[in-house]
Every structure is written in C-alpha cells, then in structure tokens.
Write a protein that holds these residues in place. Structure first.
Motif, short mmCIF file in Angstrom:
data_model
loop_
_atom_site.label_atom_id
_atom_site.label_comp_id
_atom_site.label_asym_id
_atom_site.label_seq_id
_atom_site.Cartn_x
_atom_site.Cartn_y
_atom_site.Cartn_z
N LEU A 2 18.18 -14.74 -8.06
CA LEU A 2 16.81 -15.17 -7.85
C LEU A 2 15.83 -14.07 -8.26
N ARG A 3 14.75 -14.48 -8.87
CA ARG A 3 13.68 -13.52 -9.11
C ARG A 3 12.81 -13.47 -7.87
N ILE A 4 11.97 -12.48 -7.78
CA ILE A 4 11.22 -12.23 -6.55
C ILE A 4 10.34 -13.41 -6.12
N GLY A 5 9.74 -14.09 -7.08
CA GLY A 5 8.91 -15.24 -6.75
C GLY A 5 9.70 -16.36 -6.10
N GLU A 6 10.89 -16.61 -6.63
CA GLU A 6 11.73 -17.67 -6.06
C GLU A 6 12.25 -17.26 -4.69
N LEU A 7 12.60 -15.99 -4.53
CA LEU A 7 13.04 -15.51 -3.22
C LEU A 7 11.91 -15.68 -2.20
N ALA A 8 10.70 -15.32 -2.58
CA ALA A 8 9.55 -15.46 -1.70
C ALA A 8 9.35 -16.93 -1.31
N LYS A 9 9.47 -17.81 -2.27
CA LYS A 9 9.30 -19.24 -2.00
C LYS A 9 10.37 -19.75 -1.05
N ARG A 10 11.62 -19.37 -1.28
CA ARG A 10 12.72 -19.84 -0.43
C ARG A 10 12.64 -19.26 0.98
N ALA A 11 12.07 -18.07 1.12
CA ALA A 11 11.93 -17.43 2.43
C ALA A 11 10.57 -17.73 3.06
N ASP A 12 9.72 -18.45 2.33
CA ASP A 12 8.38 -18.80 2.79
C ASP A 12 7.59 -17.56 3.18
N CYS A 13 7.52 -16.61 2.25
CA CYS A 13 6.74 -15.40 2.47
C CYS A 13 6.10 -14.95 1.17
N GLN A 14 5.30 -13.94 1.25
CA GLN A 14 4.61 -13.41 0.09
C GLN A 14 5.50 -12.41 -0.67
N VAL A 15 5.29 -12.31 -1.95
CA VAL A 15 6.00 -11.33 -2.79
C VAL A 15 5.75 -9.92 -2.25
N GLN A 16 4.51 -9.65 -1.83
CA GLN A 16 4.16 -8.33 -1.31
C GLN A 16 4.99 -8.00 -0.07
N THR A 17 5.29 -9.00 0.72
CA THR A 17 6.10 -8.80 1.94
C THR A 17 7.49 -8.33 1.55
N ILE A 18 8.06 -8.94 0.54
CA ILE A 18 9.39 -8.54 0.07
C ILE A 18 9.36 -7.10 -0.42
N ARG A 19 8.37 -6.78 -1.21
CA ARG A 19 8.25 -5.40 -1.72
C ARG A 19 8.08 -4.41 -0.57
N PHE A 20 7.30 -4.79 0.43
CA PHE A 20 7.10 -3.94 1.59
C PHE A 20 8.42 -3.69 2.32
N TYR A 21 9.19 -4.75 2.55
CA TYR A 21 10.47 -4.59 3.24
C TYR A 21 11.44 -3.74 2.42
N GLU A 22 11.36 -3.84 1.11
CA GLU A 22 12.17 -2.96 0.26
C GLU A 22 11.75 -1.50 0.44
N THR A 23 10.45 -1.26 0.41
CA THR A 23 9.92 0.10 0.58
C THR A 23 10.33 0.67 1.92
N GLU A 24 10.34 -0.17 2.95
CA GLU A 24 10.70 0.27 4.30
C GLU A 24 12.22 0.42 4.48
N GLY A 25 12.97 0.02 3.46
CA GLY A 25 14.42 0.14 3.54
C GLY A 25 15.10 -0.97 4.33
N LEU A 26 14.36 -2.03 4.64
CA LEU A 26 14.95 -3.16 5.37
C LEU A 26 15.71 -4.09 4.44
N LEU A 27 15.18 -4.25 3.25
CA LEU A 27 15.85 -5.05 2.22
C LEU A 27 16.50 -4.11 1.22
N LEU A 28 17.71 -4.38 0.89
CA LEU A 28 18.43 -3.53 -0.05
C LEU A 28 17.84 -3.66 -1.45
N GLU A 29 17.95 -2.60 -2.20
CA GLU A 29 17.44 -2.56 -3.57
C GLU A 29 18.14 -3.66 -4.38
N PRO A 30 17.37 -4.50 -5.06
CA PRO A 30 17.99 -5.57 -5.86
C PRO A 30 18.48 -5.04 -7.20
N ALA A 31 19.32 -5.83 -7.80
CA ALA A 31 19.73 -5.52 -9.18
C ALA A 31 18.52 -5.74 -10.09
#
Length: 132
Positions: A2-31
């Motif tokens: 999944l690309r980030i936009g599709e992940l955001a849509k499936r999780a019902d959240c904003q792309v910025q939220t995903i990036r934030f969780y990555e920065t915080e180390g909550l979401l693992l670094e994607p390929a």
C-alpha cells in the motif's frame, strides 16, 4: 503493498498522522519503491489500527509505545500491561471528576444570565471577568 494515501484511507486517518507515528517510532519504517514512495503492508495497517484504537481511548504516545513493546514480544508477561491500563483508568477517573466540576461551574455561570439583556448586563460575561 500500500502507498501512504491508501494506508491512510484504510485506517481512516490523515497522511500526516502516519508520518507523525513513523517519526515517533510507533510505526515501523516502510519499504521504499524504486521511485522512493513509501510502501506499507498489512502489518503496518494492523499496527496503525492498534495505535488509533489506543489513541481513541486517550492513551499517550508513551503508553502506546509500552503496549507496542508487549504486542511485539508476545512471550512477555502481561502484568505490566495490566498496570498500565490500571494507571490509565485512574487518570480517566480524575479527568471525569474535573469535567464534572467544570460542568457545574458552567451551569452556575449559565444560570447567572437567564434573561435576554444587553451584553453590558450579561451575567455570564460578568462572571467570566471575575476571578473564581
């Protein structure tokens, strides 16, 4: 994948939220794709949904980080998970007491202005101008 936009849509959240969780180390670094796009899998989606469920229960990032440690290491004893949730319940109960007190203050304030008057005579504005 999944690309980030599709992940955001499936999780019902904003792309910025995903990036934030990555920065915080909550979401693992994607390929990354050849074009350097983030590529997520179902594990990322499950983890993101877990994080969002925790946030919907008003858990802090540190609390979520701790819970993710146990989620990632299922062989660990979950006693600390129970302690974390017990502590969170105490915090929630405290917030409920504070919100009930706030509600009573607002009700009292609202009752100070039961009739339509000019703003100069407004009991609410007068009450808010005074120290409590």
């Amino acid at each position: 994948m999944l690309r980030i936009g599709e992940l955001a849509k499936r999780a019902d959240c904003q792309v910025q939220t995903i990036r934030f969780y990555e920065t915080e180390g909550l979401l693992l670094e994607p390929a990354r794709s050849g074009g350097n796009f983030r590529l997520y899998d179902e594990n990322h989606l499950e983890r993101l949904l877990f994080i969002r469920r925790c946030r919907s229960r008003d858990m802090t990032l540190d609390e979520i980080r701790n819970l993710l440690t146990f989620r990632d290491r299922p062989e660990l004893d979950c006693g600390e998970v129970n302690e974390l949730v017990d502590a969170h319940i105490v915090q929630v109960r405290s917030k409920i007491r504070e919100l009930k007190a706030l509600e009573q203050q607002l009700i009292k304030l609202r009752r100070s202005c039961d009739t339509v008057r000019s703003a100069r005579e407004c009991g609410i504005l007068s009450g808010l101008a005074q120290a409590l």
